[in-house]
Design a protein around this motif. Structure first.
Motif, PDB file in Angstrom:
ATOM      1  N   PRO A  49      71.133  61.588   3.301  1.00  0.00           N
ATOM      2  CA  PRO A  49      70.436  62.707   3.170  1.00  0.00           C
ATOM      3  C   PRO A  49      68.625  62.518   2.781  1.00  0.00           C
ATOM      4  O   PRO A  49      67.882  63.959   2.426  1.00  0.00           O
ATOM      5  CB  PRO A  49      70.935  62.602   1.497  1.00  0.00           C
ATOM      6  N   TYR A  50      67.868  61.173   2.091  1.00  0.00           N
ATOM      7  CA  TYR A  50      66.682  61.482   2.138  1.00  0.00           C
ATOM      8  C   TYR A  50      65.711  61.262   3.437  1.00  0.00           C
ATOM      9  O   TYR A  50      65.074  61.355   3.954  1.00  0.00           O
ATOM     10  CB  TYR A  50      65.941  60.017   1.899  1.00  0.00           C
ATOM     11  N   MET A  51      66.953  61.135   4.732  1.00  0.00           N
ATOM     12  CA  MET A  51      66.339  60.921   5.926  1.00  0.00           C
ATOM     13  C   MET A  51      65.882  62.404   6.842  1.00  0.00           C
ATOM     14  O   MET A  51      65.235  62.734   8.071  1.00  0.00           O
ATOM     15  CB  MET A  51      67.405  59.394   6.844  1.00  0.00           C
ATOM     16  N   THR A  52      67.464  63.269   6.182  1.00  0.00           N
ATOM     17  CA  THR A  52      67.154  64.457   6.861  1.00  0.00           C
ATOM     18  C   THR A  52      65.800  65.190   6.085  1.00  0.00           C
ATOM     19  O   THR A  52      65.635  66.134   7.057  1.00  0.00           O
ATOM     20  CB  THR A  52      69.036  65.171   6.099  1.00  0.00           C
ATOM     21  N   LEU A  53      64.598  64.603   4.805  1.00  0.00           N
ATOM     22  CA  LEU A  53      63.902  65.691   4.847  1.00  0.00           C
ATOM     23  C   LEU A  53      62.662  65.509   5.220  1.00  0.00           C
ATOM     24  O   LEU A  53      62.817  64.528   6.451  1.00  0.00           O
ATOM     25  CB  LEU A  53      62.769  64.699   3.441  1.00  0.00           C
ATOM     26  N   PRO A  54      62.232  66.475   5.537  1.00  0.00           N
ATOM     27  CA  PRO A  54      60.939  66.604   6.265  1.00  0.00           C
ATOM     28  C   PRO A  54      59.683  65.772   6.259  1.00  0.00           C
ATOM     29  O   PRO A  54      59.732  64.934   5.249  1.00  0.00           O
ATOM     30  CB  PRO A  54      60.141  68.466   5.994  1.00  0.00           C
ATOM     31  N   ALA A  55      59.088  65.527   7.534  1.00  0.00           N
ATOM     32  CA  ALA A  55      58.264  64.313   7.389  1.00  0.00           C
ATOM     33  C   ALA A  55      56.980  64.004   6.664  1.00  0.00           C
ATOM     34  O   ALA A  55      56.867  62.647   6.081  1.00  0.00           O
ATOM     35  CB  ALA A  55      57.540  63.714   8.829  1.00  0.00           C
ATOM     36  N   ASP A  56      56.796  65.419   5.784  1.00  0.00           N
ATOM     37  CA  ASP A  56      55.667  65.238   4.894  1.00  0.00           C
ATOM     38  C   ASP A  56      56.103  64.758   3.234  1.00  0.00           C
ATOM     39  O   ASP A  56      55.484  64.310   2.274  1.00  0.00           O
ATOM     40  CB  ASP A  56      54.956  66.829   4.818  1.00  0.00           C
ATOM     41  N   ARG A  57      57.344  64.412   3.066  1.00  0.00           N
ATOM     42  CA  ARG A  57      57.971  64.480   2.347  1.00  0.00           C
ATOM     43  C   ARG A  57      58.562  62.723   2.331  1.00  0.00           C
ATOM     44  O   ARG A  57      59.363  61.960   1.654  1.00  0.00           O
ATOM     45  CB  ARG A  57      59.335  65.233   1.843  1.00  0.00           C
ATOM     46  N   GLY A  58      58.477  61.859   3.494  1.00  0.00           N
ATOM     47  CA  GLY A  58      58.753  60.687   3.793  1.00  0.00           C
ATOM     48  C   GLY A  58      60.144  60.321   4.323  1.00  0.00           C
ATOM     49  O   GLY A  58      60.589  59.760   4.654  1.00  0.00           O
ATOM     50  N   GLY A  59      61.041  61.989   4.867  1.00  0.00           N
ATOM     51  CA  GLY A  59      62.156  61.705   5.517  1.00  0.00           C
ATOM     52  C   GLY A  59      61.394  61.437   7.209  1.00  0.00           C
ATOM     53  O   GLY A  59      60.595  61.617   7.800  1.00  0.00           O
ATOM     54  N   LEU A  60      62.871  62.124   8.187  1.00  0.00           N
ATOM     55  CA  LEU A  60      62.948  61.465   9.198  1.00  0.00           C
ATOM     56  C   LEU A  60      63.224  63.762  10.152  1.00  0.00           C
ATOM     57  O   LEU A  60      62.825  63.301  11.512  1.00  0.00           O
ATOM     58  CB  LEU A  60      63.268  60.466   9.989  1.00  0.00           C
ATOM     59  N   ASN A  61      63.536  64.712   9.214  1.00  0.00           N
ATOM     60  CA  ASN A  61      63.488  65.602   9.658  1.00  0.00           C
ATOM     61  C   ASN A  61      64.750  65.890  10.357  1.00  0.00           C
ATOM     62  O   ASN A  61      64.662  66.547  11.557  1.00  0.00           O
ATOM     63  CB  ASN A  61      62.264  66.461  10.737  1.00  0.00           C
ATOM     64  N   LEU A  62      65.891  65.265   9.851  1.00  0.00           N
ATOM     65  CA  LEU A  62      67.143  64.522  11.037  1.00  0.00           C
ATOM     66  C   LEU A  62      68.080  65.993  10.880  1.00  0.00           C
ATOM     67  O   LEU A  62      67.749  67.022  10.022  1.00  0.00           O
ATOM     68  CB  LEU A  62      68.033  63.564  10.130  1.00  0.00           C
ATOM     69  N   THR A  63      68.758  66.687  12.229  1.00  0.00           N
ATOM     70  CA  THR A  63      69.419  67.677  12.621  1.00  0.00           C
ATOM     71  C   THR A  63      70.643  67.208  12.135  1.00  0.00           C
ATOM     72  O   THR A  63      70.913  66.027  12.350  1.00  0.00           O
ATOM     73  CB  THR A  63      68.436  68.709  13.214  1.00  0.00           C
ATOM     74  N   PRO A  64      71.818  68.344  11.926  1.00  0.00           N
ATOM     75  CA  PRO A  64      73.207  67.622  12.341  1.00  0.00           C
ATOM     76  C   PRO A  64      73.347  66.693  13.666  1.00  0.00           C
ATOM     77  O   PRO A  64      73.944  65.763  13.971  1.00  0.00           O
ATOM     78  CB  PRO A  64      74.370  69.238  12.213  1.00  0.00           C
ATOM     79  N   PHE A  65      72.981  67.431  14.610  1.00  0.00           N
ATOM     80  CA  PHE A  65      72.811  66.666  16.265  1.00  0.00           C
ATOM     81  C   PHE A  65      72.080  65.249  15.678  1.00  0.00           C
ATOM     82  O   PHE A  65      72.957  63.937  15.992  1.00  0.00           O
ATOM     83  CB  PHE A  65      72.474  66.921  17.275  1.00  0.00           C
ATOM     84  N   THR A  66      71.172  65.334  15.090  1.00  0.00           N
ATOM     85  CA  THR A  66      70.253  63.583  14.961  1.00  0.00           C
ATOM     86  C   THR A  66      70.518  62.358  14.478  1.00  0.00           C
ATOM     87  O   THR A  66      70.536  61.749  14.061  1.00  0.00           O
ATOM     88  CB  THR A  66      68.900  63.918  14.984  1.00  0.00           C
ATOM     89  N   GLU A  67      71.335  63.727  12.771  1.00  0.00           N
ATOM     90  CA  GLU A  67      72.003  62.584  12.274  1.00  0.00           C
ATOM     91  C   GLU A  67      73.478  62.065  12.581  1.00  0.00           C
ATOM     92  O   GLU A  67      73.497  61.152  12.187  1.00  0.00           O
ATOM     93  CB  GLU A  67      72.526  63.978  11.054  1.00  0.00           C
ATOM     94  N   GLY A  68      74.025  62.295  13.435  1.00  0.00           N
ATOM     95  CA  GLY A  68      75.623  62.208  13.792  1.00  0.00           C
ATOM     96  C   GLY A  68      74.352  60.493  15.008  1.00  0.00           C
ATOM     97  O   GLY A  68      75.346  59.841  15.389  1.00  0.00           O
ATOM     98  N   LEU A  69      73.929  61.558  15.830  1.00  0.00           N
ATOM     99  CA  LEU A  69      72.658  60.533  17.098  1.00  0.00           C
ATOM    100  C   LEU A  69      72.500  58.692  15.736  1.00  0.00           C
ATOM    101  O   LEU A  69      72.621  57.906  16.409  1.00  0.00           O
ATOM    102  CB  LEU A  69      71.885  60.668  17.376  1.00  0.00           C
ATOM    103  N   VAL A  70      72.066  58.638  14.979  1.00  0.00           N
ATOM    104  CA  VAL A  70      71.210  58.232  14.187  1.00  0.00           C
ATOM    105  C   VAL A  70      72.544  56.786  13.577  1.00  0.00           C
ATOM    106  O   VAL A  70      71.785  55.694  13.585  1.00  0.00           O
ATOM    107  CB  VAL A  70      70.583  58.470  12.943  1.00  0.00           C
ATOM    108  N   THR A  71      73.434  57.670  13.172  1.00  0.00           N
ATOM    109  CA  THR A  71      74.510  57.430  12.051  1.00  0.00           C
ATOM    110  C   THR A  71      75.171  56.614  13.900  1.00  0.00           C
ATOM    111  O   THR A  71      75.825  55.292  13.625  1.00  0.00           O
ATOM    112  CB  THR A  71      75.573  58.107  11.638  1.00  0.00           C
ATOM    113  N   SER A  72      75.501  57.041  14.637  1.00  0.00           N
ATOM    114  CA  SER A  72      76.936  56.102  15.914  1.00  0.00           C
ATOM    115  C   SER A  72      75.544  55.752  16.596  1.00  0.00           C
ATOM    116  O   SER A  72      76.860  55.083  16.976  1.00  0.00           O
ATOM    117  CB  SER A  72      77.290  57.580  16.639  1.00  0.00           C
ATOM    118  N   SER A  73      74.600  55.358  16.246  1.00  0.00           N
ATOM    119  CA  SER A  73      73.865  54.691  17.348  1.00  0.00           C
ATOM    120  C   SER A  73      73.819  52.953  17.485  1.00  0.00           C
ATOM    121  O   SER A  73      73.981  52.431  17.763  1.00  0.00           O
ATOM    122  CB  SER A  73      72.135  55.040  17.724  1.00  0.00           C
TER     123      SER A  73
END
Length: 483
Positions: A49-73
């Motif tokens: 939930p925090y990694m989905t935040l925008p970069a200027d708020r400390g996150g990596l701006n994850l989308t549903p696709f990149t969320e699945g990519l980070v988890t499944s990597s």
């Protein structure tokens, strides 16, 4: 001077206690890999939930696709790690393999902590996954070969206990940081703590013995005997186990070479059963719950912090269930436990789908959904997960145990990755009806276990090898006659 019967009894009790202490320490060290595995797979649910935040708020701006990519990597890396470690552990031994994996745990955890963007995060999660997967295939085998027939089931099951303990620790850390820090980049601190069990595993491997089974397979009989004397209470047990191991090693030397053995039909069928058990474990959808529980609960109206805090219930239930599973494994066969677990899992998935699809969004729905998830997890962690890891440690023949276990566990990680990657898009595509799909898949898993899985309870590793060879050999003969 003659010793009294009481003195002899006291000496025997003291020796027994010393052996138990040694075994406890060996298992504790080995399962640091399982603790890291559990923490790494659990912490992502609080970090996402925090990694989905925008970069200027400390996150990596994850989308549903990149969320699945980070988890499944991590899980794709785990598939590679499990496969490679099988060859490495057969060639260089279980202990050296664990020591090497410990270094990867530390490097991967540090890399994910410092990752500046999605690309590096995915790469570092993949490296961390190699360590997680390698540990998941090596640790159960190492414990099984150290423990002996009497203690194999409960001691190997402590691997699962440490996995769920690591997940509980991850949930507690996530909830505490979420409530106290109020910092969008707190996910970095969450991921950094994964280095600790890796460091402990590395140090611990210098203080535990090598596997006596592996020593015998290498022809190092005297070293294996010295190890056995430290890990067994009864000289008769030592003599019997050593005789079985030497006979097994002799048969392996006189029989086909490993590459030729891989072509034998009974080995292929056994490996297919191992692959099938990976489908049984992962297509329960357990990691959809473990990774995405906060997201599931947020869909019912809970806030982010409350949803993350609720995952502590997942961890507590999983730890309690694993204790219950350790007890159950000592009293019941592998097949009955698995079939019972799958029955309840299917029921809970149908109920969860009904609650999420047909009930209005309110507190009652949130509580009922969480209850379904917790009951699901209880029977999953009591009946299915510990039995899977126990079977992976005992099903395969000594000559190829590392390679076949690594291959089967690698396939399990591929299934894990598929579930982790597909679940967010599937949830957005079909909604909460996704849980009905998992229930249908698990009906197939129930049929597979009932028809294909041999029973291994109460047998030594050498007796299991003879049993599965005969079991699948007879099946092949029957099929040939029918044809």
């Amino acid at each position: 001077m003659k010793h009294s019967p009481q003195a002899a009894s006291d000496e025997s009790g003291s020796n027994k206690f010393t052996v138990q202490q040694r075994l406890f320490f060996v298992v504790l060290v080995a399962t640091m890999g399982a603790l890291a595995y559990g923490y790494d797979t659990g912490i992502i649910s609080g970090a996402l939930p925090y990694m989905t935040l925008p970069a200027d708020r400390g996150g990596l701006n994850l989308t549903p696709f990149t969320e699945g990519l980070v988890t499944s990597s991590l899980t794709f890396g785990s598939a590679v790690g499990a496969f490679i470690s099988g060859y490495v552990s057969d060639r260089f031994g279980r202990r050296i393999t664990l020591r090497s994996l410990a270094l990867l745990f530390v490097a991967g955890a540090l890399g994910t902590t410092l990752a500046p963007n999605i690309e590096i995060m995915v790469a570092m999660r993949f490296i961390l996954g190699i360590a997680v997967g390698g540990g998941s295939s090596t640790v159960p085998v190492f414990i099984a070969e150290i423990a002996g027939p009497k203690r194999r089931a409960p001691l190997v099951s402590r691997n699962e206990l440490m996995i769920v303990s690591g997940q509980l620790l991850a949930y507690v850390v996530s909830a505490a940081m979420s409530l106290l820090l109020h910092d969008g980049s707190m996910w970095r601190y969450m991921l950094a703590l994964a280095m600790i069990p890796g460091v402990l595993l590395f140090i611990g491997t210098f203080f535990v013995p090598a596997s006596p089974h592996w020593m015998v397979s290498e022809g190092r009989f005297k070293e294996a005997l010295r190890i056995m004397r430290k890990l067994r209470e009864n000289p008769r047990e030592i003599k019997k186990e050593m005789a079985e191991m030497r006979q097994n090693a002799q048969q392996a030397r006189q029989g086909p070479a490993p590459r030729e053995l891989l072509k034998e039909k009974w080995v292929i069928r056994l490996l297919l059963v191992g692959f099938g058990m990976g489908i049984v474990l992962q297509f329960t959808g357990v990691n959809a719950f473990m990774y995405y529980t906060p997201i599931i609960l947020k869909s019912t109206g809970l806030g982010t912090s409350a949803a993350i805090a609720a995952t502590i219930g997942n961890g507590i239930v999983s730890v309690i269930a694993t204790f219950a599973g350790i007890k159950a494994i000592g009293h019941f066969g592998r097949r009955p436990i698995l079939l019972t677990g799958l029955t309840i899992v299917i029921t809970m998935q149908l109920m969860l789908g009904a609650v999420l699809v047909f009930m209005p969004h309110n507190l009652t729905q949130s509580l009922l959904a969480l209850a379904c998830i917790l009951v699901f997890l209880f029977f999953m962690q009591m009946c299915i997960s510990p039995v899977y890891w126990l079977l992976m440690s005992e099903l395969f023949p000594m000559q190829l145990r590392g390679v076949l276990t690594g291959s089967a566990v690698s396939f399990q990680w591929v299934c894990n990755a598929i579930v982790a990657f597909v679940f967010p898009p599937l949830l957005s595509l079909v909604g909460n009806s996704a849980f009905f799909i998992f229930a249908a898949i698990n009906v197939g898993s129930f049929i597979f276990v009932a028809l294909a899985l041999p029973e291994t309870r109460g047998k030594s590793l050498e007796e299991i090898e003879a049993h599965v060879r005969e079991h699948f050999g007879e099946s092949i003969k029957t099929a040939s006659v029918a044809e």
